[in-house]
Design a protein around this motif. Structure first.
Motif: not given
Length: 180
Positions: A100-102, A117-121, A151-152
């Protein structure tokens, strides 16, 4: 931190008061600081503390509640350790987070972060579980916080994700085999 008084006195949690007294006297004589051969002040203090708690019916009842909670936690930990699937699931979740972060960094190198929040979702992982994975990936240097707190993925994270993807996809090396 929980202290196992039954373990200190080397008795069963079902021991009666006579057994507690007998074992206490034995250890008290053995570890009393005045005993030149086997005296041990810190061990003696532990034994006295355990005895004072377990000999009093009210204190023992209160302690036994904590003891059962501690046993339950120990049981959960040992069951979790036996469940090898837990580590495999963690590896998958961490790989998904890196992916996801990539993708986010690849799409917008100047704004590469994703918020909690977006990472959780996006990951489908509850915040309580996500915290462990984010801690791990951050500790390994695979992700970091941006200036705005999102986060990145880092260069190390991109390299790690690329190496994993190559290992996990044997067809990626098939082209190299035919190049010879």
């Amino acid at each position: 931190m929980f202290i196992d008084y039954y373990e200190i006195l080397e008795i069963s949690p079902n021991a009666n008061s006579e057994t507690i007294e007998r074992i206490f006297r034995y250890f008290a004589m053995r570890y009393h600081p005045d005993n030149r051969e086997t005296g041990n002040e810190s061990r003696f203090s532990e034994i006295v503390e355990a005895h004072n708690t377990l000999r009093d019916p009210v204190k023992r009842a209160q302690y036994d509640i904590l003891y059962r909670e501690h046993l339950g936690l120990r049981h959960e930990l040992t069951e979790g350790a036996r469940d090898g699937g837990g580590m495999e699931r963690d590896t998958v979740i961490q790989a998904n987070l890196l992916s996801l972060l990539y993708v986010r960094r690849r799409r917008d190198v100047n704004n590469p972060g994703i918020g909690d929040d977006e990472l959780e979702r996006l990951s489908g992982c509850p915040r309580e579980h996500l915290e462990f994975h984010l801690w791990y990936l951050k500790s390994k240097g695979f992700i970091g916080r941006t200036e705005n707190g999102t986060f990145a993925i880092t260069v190390e994270g991109i390299d790690h994700a690329g190496v994993r993807r190559g290992r996990d996809r044997p067809d990626a090396t098939r082209l190299l085999d035919h190049a010879d």
